[in-house]
Design an enzyme around this catalytic site. Structure first.
Site, PDB file in Angstrom:
ATOM      1  N   LYS A   1      23.398  39.296  48.664  1.00 41.87           N
ATOM      2  CA  LYS A   1      23.775  40.295  47.667  1.00 41.87           C
ATOM      3  C   LYS A   1      22.730  41.394  47.700  1.00 41.87           C
ATOM      4  CE  LYS A   1      26.557  40.526  45.317  1.00 41.87           C
ATOM      5  NZ  LYS A   1      27.806  41.269  45.410  1.00 41.87           N
TER       6      LYS A   1
ATOM      7  N   HIS B   1      36.255  35.938  47.872  1.00 40.98           N
ATOM      8  CA  HIS B   1      35.246  36.419  46.918  1.00 40.98           C
ATOM      9  C   HIS B   1      34.919  35.349  45.875  1.00 40.98           C
ATOM     10  CE1 HIS B   1      34.586  38.462  42.911  1.00 40.98           C
ATOM     11  NE2 HIS B   1      33.627  39.025  43.624  1.00 40.98           N
TER      12      HIS B   1
HETATM   13  O1  GKR Z   1      27.393  37.609  40.746  1.00 36.61           O
HETATM   14  C1  GKR Z   1      27.148  38.770  41.075  1.00 36.61           C
HETATM   15  O2  GKR Z   1      26.208  39.410  40.632  1.00 36.61           O
HETATM   16  C2  GKR Z   1      28.021  39.378  42.126  1.00 36.61           C
HETATM   17  O3  GKR Z   1      27.590  40.683  42.394  1.00 36.61           O
HETATM   18  C3  GKR Z   1      29.459  39.378  41.701  1.00 36.61           C
HETATM   19  O4  GKR Z   1      29.591  39.962  40.428  1.00 36.61           O
HETATM   20  C4  GKR Z   1      30.348  40.108  42.657  1.00 36.61           C
HETATM   21  O5  GKR Z   1      31.612  40.147  42.100  1.00 36.61           O
HETATM   22  C5  GKR Z   1      30.625  39.451  43.955  1.00 36.61           C
HETATM   23  O6  GKR Z   1      30.049  38.291  44.202  1.00 36.61           O
HETATM   24  C6  GKR Z   1      30.803  40.365  45.128  1.00 36.61           C
HETATM   25  O7  GKR Z   1      30.993  39.870  46.213  1.00 36.61           O
HETATM   26  O8  GKR Z   1      30.815  41.580  44.948  1.00 36.61           O
HETATM   27 MG    MG Z   2      31.410  41.752  47.167  1.00 35.71          MG
END
Ligand code: GKR
Ligand code: MG
Length: 422
Positions: free
Chosen positions: A193, A320
């Site tokens: 991420k 996702h």
């Molecule tokens: O859990 C998180 O912070 C992710 O950024 C999530 O909110 C996203 O929806 C996700 O996992 C993504 O692939 O963008």
């Molecule tokens: Mg994403």
């Protein structure tokens, strides 16, 4: 013969489970993640489970839908969808920023319908003695591979004890996090991420992961934190390193611009998140891989429809994840097992949680994959004590809507949301 299975009751229970301070492009995870557990009971004593978001607007719509579906036959999924759509005709606004992957344009009807469909499939499976994957056309794989989902993170929520994962704010710490997660779960693909640190630092982290894990497919997901030129710079520098680059820049137009010159495919769970976004996405060649997610694509059958559309138009398909519990993992696993076109390891936040509402033992990760349950329905059991405890936690924690940005701003008042940031 009475071949119907009538819904006699639906309960929707909001729960909160502990969540570490995971960083993303819009802020940081709060100390608890919120989910709603849907339980359907029937006149023949069979029950089914679903799991979804628990932001307030969504809960209100779930309650409306639950009332509308009571009395219906659990096999009447098409009629249920229509009834929910009719009931929500005057109530389709977005539910805030956090529900569906930092975007708000997913379909309200699909989001609301999804947990009821999953719970009905759980019941249908139990009624005929078959796993949900069989109801979706049959499993084409016995095990579903998931990816190691890495996050930059703080050591602890302010004022709390450090969590077992510790701080991860540079490349070395991300490699250590990957090592630990892969040792524990055996993952054979890695997702980082991004959108948290300046792009050069995230490139450095990806290169460090490549050096440490030479054969693991790698992905980077900055959640649209970059401009088109920044996206192209990162894509060029990571040529040959990433299997796909996820949502580098906001919007289909920007994504299409990046895609025209990007050496690797672009994936999304932000700019194609509903059926009406597919045609313009395809026409512009904005993305090459769609991340499905049954929680906002309208359940398991409609996620298979998405898969067929992706296959038809030559788009890849991945999966996702948001912070979730075991009911969602079960649904994701059955869906992935019965989706031949899904050709990437699925995302999951699973390693980041340490409590659940299901009885333990069903999902043991081996080599980064979980076995598809062969028992009837979803193959999981509700742990009622845990459900009650996590509901109490929901009542006590005071959180009612996911708000990564608000939390960050309370801790760092100077923090501002910017898209793109770099
Ligand atoms: O859990 C998180 O912070 C992710 O950024 C999530 O909110 C996203 O929806 C996700 O996992 C993504 O692939 O963008
Ligand atoms: Mg994403």
């Amino acid at each position: 013969m009475n071949d119907q299975l009538r819904i006699t009751g639906i309960t929707v229970t909001p729960v909160a489970f502990r969540d570490p301070p995971l960083l993303n492009a819009v802020g940081v995870h709060e100390p608890y993640a919120l989910r709603a557990i849907v339980e359907i009971t029937t006149d023949q004593g069979l029950t089914g489970l679903g799991e979804t978001y628990a932001d307030e607007g969504h809960l209100r719509r779930l309650d409306r839908a639950a009332r509308a579906l009571t009395g219906m036959d659990v096999y009447a999924l098409g009629a249920m969808y229509q009834r929910i759509a009719a009931g929500l005709a005057d109530d389709t606004g977005a539910d805030g920023s956090g529900l569906t992957g930092l975007i708000t344009s997913s379909s309200t009807v699909d989001r609301v319908f999804s947990p009821f469909e999953v719970a009905c499939l759980d019941i249908q499976g139990k009624a005929v003695g078959r796993p949900v994957s069989d109801l979706l056309g049959g499993a084409v794989r016995d095990e579903v591979p998931f990816s190691a989902y890495l996050f930059y993170k703080w050591a602890a929520h302010p004022g709390a004890e450090p969590d077992p994962w510790g701080e991860a704010l540079d490349a070395d710490a991300i490699v250590a996090q990957a090592r630990r997660m892969i040792d524990a779960y055996g993952f054979t693909a890695i997702k980082l991420k991004g959108g948290v640190l300046p792009p050069e630092e995230e490139i450095e982290a990806v290169r460090a992961l490549r050096a440490e894990f030479p054969s693991h497919p790698l992905r980077l997901d900055p959640n649209a934190a970059w401009s088109v030129p920044t996206s192209l710079k990162v894509a060029t520098e990571l040529d040959g390193v990433l299997e796909y680059l996820e949502d580098p820049t906001p919007g289909q137009k920007g994504m299409a611009e990046v895609a025209r010159q990007s050496p690797m495919p672009l994936a999304t769970n932000m700019c194609v998140v509903a059926f009406d976004e597919l045609a313009p996405g395809v026409a512009q060649d904005a993305v090459q891989v769609v991340l499905s997610d049954h929680h906002y694509w309208g359940g398991l059958h409609r996620s298979k429809l998405l898969s067929g559309i992706c296959e038809t138009f030559g788009l890849g398909l991945s999966m996702h994840s948001n912070s979730h519990l075991g009911i969602s993992l079960a649904a994701m696993t059955h869906l992935a097992a019965a989706t031949p076109h899904l050709s990437y390891a699925c995302d999951t936040h699973w390693p980041w949680k340490d409590e659940d509402v299901i009885q333990p033992g069903v999902f043991a990760f081996a080599d980064g994959a979980v076995r598809v349950p062969r028992t009837p329905g979803l193959g999981i059991e509700l742990d009622r004590d845990a459900l009650a405890r996590l509901h109490e936690q929901y009542l006590a924690c005071g959180l009612r809507n996911r708000d990564d940005t608000g939390y960050m701003q309370r801790l760092h008042p100077g923090y501002r949301l910017r898209s793109p940031r770099w």
